[in-house]
Motif scaffolding. Structure first.
Motif, PDB file in Angstrom:
ATOM      1  N   GLY A   1       0.834  -1.210   0.000  1.00 21.25           N
ATOM      2  CA  GLY A   1       0.000   0.000   0.000  1.00 21.25           C
ATOM      3  C   GLY A   1       0.867   1.257   0.000  1.00 21.25           C
TER       4      GLY A   1
ATOM      5  N   ASP B   1      -3.031  -4.072  -6.272  1.00 19.72           N
ATOM      6  CA  ASP B   1      -2.341  -4.419  -5.022  1.00 19.72           C
ATOM      7  C   ASP B   1      -3.213  -5.431  -4.276  1.00 19.72           C
ATOM      8  OD1 ASP B   1      -1.973  -4.265  -2.202  1.00 19.72           O
ATOM      9  OD2 ASP B   1      -2.069  -2.074  -2.146  1.00 19.72           O
TER      10      ASP B   1
ATOM     11  N   ARG C   1       0.639  -0.285  12.866  1.00 24.54           N
ATOM     12  CA  ARG C   1      -0.011   0.337  11.702  1.00 24.54           C
ATOM     13  C   ARG C   1      -1.352   0.958  12.103  1.00 24.54           C
ATOM     14  NH1 ARG C   1      -1.206  -2.864   6.269  1.00 24.54           N
ATOM     15  NH2 ARG C   1      -2.097  -4.403   7.685  1.00 24.54           N
TER      16      ARG C   1
ATOM     17  N   ARG D   1      -6.441  -2.232  12.058  1.00 18.32           N
ATOM     18  CA  ARG D   1      -7.186  -3.288  11.372  1.00 18.32           C
ATOM     19  C   ARG D   1      -7.387  -4.489  12.292  1.00 18.32           C
ATOM     20  NH1 ARG D   1      -4.506  -3.879   5.467  1.00 18.32           N
ATOM     21  NH2 ARG D   1      -4.798  -6.075   5.977  1.00 18.32           N
TER      22      ARG D   1
END
Ligand code: G5P
Ligand code: MG
Length: 223
Positions: free
Chosen positions: A20, A89, A127, A160
């Motif tokens: 990404g 991706d 992240r 996430r």
């Protein structure tokens, strides 16, 4: 001189390898439309579409969603792009998906980010993601200007659900078992280009130099 024509690329690499992050740089520099299968799935989950509701538990568990669902979803999005140049991706992720893509489009190049699993495990625990755009941050590498908020929209960033250590381990296993064979598929077609390293900033100049030989950067096209 590099001829301007439709250019179609795929970026591969294990979960957290920087697909990404690298895609954002490639699409900004070369004007390729960035299509991320994971971002599309997460947008469906966020919007509570039928597909999103069906796929959420697999994704949260770190399992791949079924090939037929994924191929149909991605190919219909790609067909809608008509004659644009693109960078995909996260797809294809199995040989069956690669064959479905190959039946529909010619892929000019496949960039594979070869990043050690140990490096990846550390990255994913820190992240933060802006779900609706897919923009990613990392508390060590590229922190947001204001902690917890997206730089562009000011909206809240989230972690996430599949970034827990156990799920990351499962995603890496899925990558080894189901996605690594796709590299062989593209190697045999002569379009695979491997970039190895542990830092996106060090890999990027090599990716950029490689792509400059194939496609014109947007600044030059506009000049
Ligand atoms: P996704 O969304 O495709 P993954 O697992 O392939 O998910 P992911 O996690 O999105 O890949 P990435 O895009 O490769 O990782 O990496 P990234 O987000 O750019 O970077 C990771 C972190 O590292 C970020 O915080 C970034 O800021 C930081 N970082 C980058 N470079 C550096 C660096 O140099 N140093 C440091 N310190 N940090 C750095 O797929 C998710 C799920 O959707 C389903 C599956 O369930 C999958 O698990 N799915 C599919 N299922 C079937 N078929 C398909 N084709 C599917 N596609 C998605
Ligand atoms: Mg990603």
């Amino acid at each position: 001189m590099v001829l301007q024509r439709v250019f179609r690329a795929v970026i591969m690499g294990p979960p957290g390898s920087g697909k990404g992050t690298m895609s954002a740089r490639i699409s900004k520099t070369f004007g390729l439309k960035h299509i991320s299968s994971g971002d599309i799935l997460r947008a469906n989950i966020k919007d509570q579409t039928e597909l999103g509701l069906l796929m959420k538990s697999s994704i949260d568990r770190g399992q791949l969603v079924p090939d037929d669902v994924m191929s149909r979803l991605m190919l219909s999005d790609l067909r809608a792009l008509d004659h644009s140049s693109w960078l995909i991706d996260g797809f294809p992720r199995t040989v069956s998906q690669a064959e479905a893509l190959d039946d529909a489009f010619t892929v000019d190049t496949v960039i594979n980010l070869n990043v050690p699993f140990q490096t990846i495990k550390q990255r994913l625990s820190s992240r933060w993601t802006h779900l609706s755009s897919g923009r990613v941050y990392n508390v060590d590498f590229n922190p947001p200007k204001v902690p917890g908020l997206d730089d562009v929209t000011g909206e809240t960033l989230v972690q996430r659900e599949d970034d827990t250590p156990e799920t990351v381990t499962r995603r890496l296993k899925a990558y080894q078992n189901q996605t690594e064979p796709v590299l062989e598929f593209y190697r045999s077609k002569g379009v695979l280009e491997i970039f190895s390293g542990t830092e996106t900033n060090k890999i990027w100049p090599h990716v950029e130099a490689f792509l400059r030989r194939k496609v014109s950067p947007v600044e030059q096209t506009a000049a």
